[in-house]
Design an enzyme around this catalytic site. Structure first.
Site, short mmCIF file in Angstrom:
data_model
loop_
_atom_site.label_atom_id
_atom_site.label_comp_id
_atom_site.label_asym_id
_atom_site.label_seq_id
_atom_site.Cartn_x
_atom_site.Cartn_y
_atom_site.Cartn_z
N ASP A 84 36.04 54.37 29.77
CA ASP A 84 35.88 53.00 30.25
C ASP A 84 35.37 52.99 31.67
O ASP A 84 34.47 52.22 32.01
CB ASP A 84 37.22 52.27 30.20
CG ASP A 84 37.61 52.00 28.78
OD1 ASP A 84 38.81 51.84 28.52
OD2 ASP A 84 36.72 51.97 27.93
N ASP A 143 42.35 40.93 24.06
CA ASP A 143 43.53 41.17 24.89
C ASP A 143 44.71 40.38 24.39
O ASP A 143 45.82 40.90 24.25
CB ASP A 143 43.23 40.80 26.34
CG ASP A 143 42.10 41.62 26.88
OD1 ASP A 143 41.13 41.04 27.40
OD2 ASP A 143 42.17 42.86 26.77
#
Lengths: 387, 101
Positions: free
Chosen positions: A216, A306
């Site tokens: 990431d 999320d």
């Protein structure tokens, strides 16, 4: 996953921003130059990303730039904090919905596989309504009510159609937010119920792995990223980014209108309100991208991925832990993680993966509470020893 | 989507589309229309398109109350007579409660 998008004033005329986006398992894309036209690619992303943009409005002359930037930085930090709170509410709501559903409907604590096949076979043709109707049925069964097909059909048809209109076309903001929360909760419930026990935990655990983190970070800091291109393209076209996949909070028109320097940049074609407002945007796995002709809104944006994974964690804790201590511990852990990540983001204004942080805290708290705190509390209660 | 931002013609167009959309068996859409445009239609100082928006809001409210009446009647009838209908009642049912009625 957080990524910070901060704009710089390297070009006088063009509004330039560095966006940090994270694709985890996506093929490389051709190099991306923010100033020129680029061809957007639309990959599916299997990672949830949150980008925090704290770009204040464009500066005036060179002399004043330093001062202006300082002021604007303060402004953005202030707004950053406010928007953190604005994120807490929907995330909390989503988790509350998931936990109440799990606790009240025994369906989710059962481990039968029969219901899966029955439900799936019945509603295969309408995948979107499948989970909704299953859950509706379970709700009614729990309360031992009789409902007829007509009423259920009306409910589901209205719920679905208004949801489509509201999210993919135009609709009131609060309704949009409510729908996104409900949909995230439904998805989380589907994950919790239909994934085998250890699959869920391993998927959650995967988010915390250092390899994911490294991937990431690399993806986020590099200028080549499909996610970044998507966001940039969406902004260039004045489109909201995947309205179905982004939760958007309030809009901050007054801030942008007050800034006179916006007038210089307004001819770049980018929405001026996006520039003065710190916003957190997050891009999610599944689905298609919807290209939308609406003007994108300012304010804080958070991706649905999320919501879903936070809710899955808390929901799993509620379903299997069976104890409120564990559930509450996970909930608090996730909020702490969210807060921390946003804080780090506001300070560094750089891309940071955020989903791992919250999930890590959540997992740590869950397992430690389950194995350490719980027996401790039980034996305390057994011995009637109150702390 | 913030109504404040829109010019009046677009507000009118949006209200109208929500009103027309509600005819597709979508009383919820009418409800959203009423709640969302209530301020525009009745509270705000008059503007050119306001009369039309008022009409649409009123008609949406009318349609909504019609649907509420119909659904309430049907649900009452169903709940009351379901057990007496025997097999028809069972076929109509999405979920069948346990125990004796």
């Amino acid at each position: 996953m957080f990524a910070a998008m901060s704009a710089s004033d390297s070009d006088e005329e063009l509004y330039n921003e560095r966006t940090a986006l994270v694709p985890s398992e996506n093929p490389a894309v051709p190099s991306y130059i923010p100033d020129l036209d680029h061809s957007p690619t639309e990959d599916s992303h299997s990672k949830a990303v949150i980008c925090l943009r704290t770009r204040p409005g464009g500066g005036g002359g060179l002399d004043q730039e330093a001062e202006l930037e300082e002021e604007e930085e303060e402004l953005s930090l202030k707004y950053g904090a406010k928007h953190v709170i604005m994120l807490f509410v929907p995330v909390t709501l989503c988790m509350v919905v998931v936990v109440t559903t799990i606790k009240s409907i025994g369906f989710y604590s059962e481990k039968t596989t029969q219901r899966i096949t029955v439900c799936i076979s019945k509603y295969r043709s309408i995948p979107g309504l499948f989970s909704a109707s299953c859950i509706v049925r379970e709700v009614f069964k729990t309360y031992n009510l009789a409902v007829d097909y007509l009423t259920v059909a009306m409910i589901i048809w209205n719920f679905g159609a208004v949801g489509m209109v509201c999210i993919h076309w135009k609709g009131p903001l609060q309704l949009q937010q409510a729908y996104l929360i409900v949909i995230s909760a439904l998805m989380a419930l589907v994950f919790i119920k239909y994934l085998p026990e250890w699959s869920t935990w391993s998927i959650l655990f995967l988010f915390t792995l250092p390899s994911c983190l490294a991937a990431d970070l690399v993806a986020v800091l590099s200028p080549k990223g499909p996610l970044r291109m998507l966001v940039e393209t969406a902004q260039e076209r004045n489109e909201p980014i995947f309205p179905a996949l982004i939760y958007s909070s309030a809009m901050m028109w007054t801030v942008t209108m007050a800034n006179p320097s916006d007038a210089q940049h307004s001819d770049t074609g980018q929405p001026s309100h996006l520039r003065n407002v710190p916003f957190i945007c997050s891009l999610v796995d599944d689905d298609d991208d919807d290209d939308n002709d609406d003007v994108s809104t300012g304010g804080v944006k958070l991706g649905l991925g999320d919501f879903i994974f936070y809710s899955v964690l808390v929901g799993k804790a509620a379903a299997t832990g069976g104890d409120w201590n564990t559930t509450l511990a996970c909930f608090v852990a996730i909020l702490i993680g969210l807060c921390l990540t946003l804080l780090l983001l506001a300070i560094f204004k750089k891309a940071l993966p955020a989903l791992p942080i919250s999930i890590t805290f959540g997992l740590i708290f869950y397992f430690s509470t389950d194995f350490l705190v719980q027996p401790f509390m039980d034996s305390l209660a057994n011995h009637q020893f109150y702390i | 989507m913030n109504l404040e931002r829109l010019p009046n013609e677009e507000k009118l167009s949006l209200c109208r589309k929500y009103y027309l959309g509600g005819f597709a068996l979508l009383p919820f859409l009418w409800l959203v229309n009423v709640v969302w445009f209530f301020k525009e239609a009745f509270v705000k100082p008059p503007f050119t398109e306001q009369t039309l928006i008022k009409t649409y809001v009123k008609r949406s409210a009318l349609g909504l109350s019609f649907w509420v009446a119909v659904l309430t009647t049907w649900i009452t009838i169903y709940q009351h007579y379901r057990s007496q209908w025997g097999e028809v009642g069972d076929r109509l049912s999405f979920t069948i409660p346990l125990g004796t009625p």
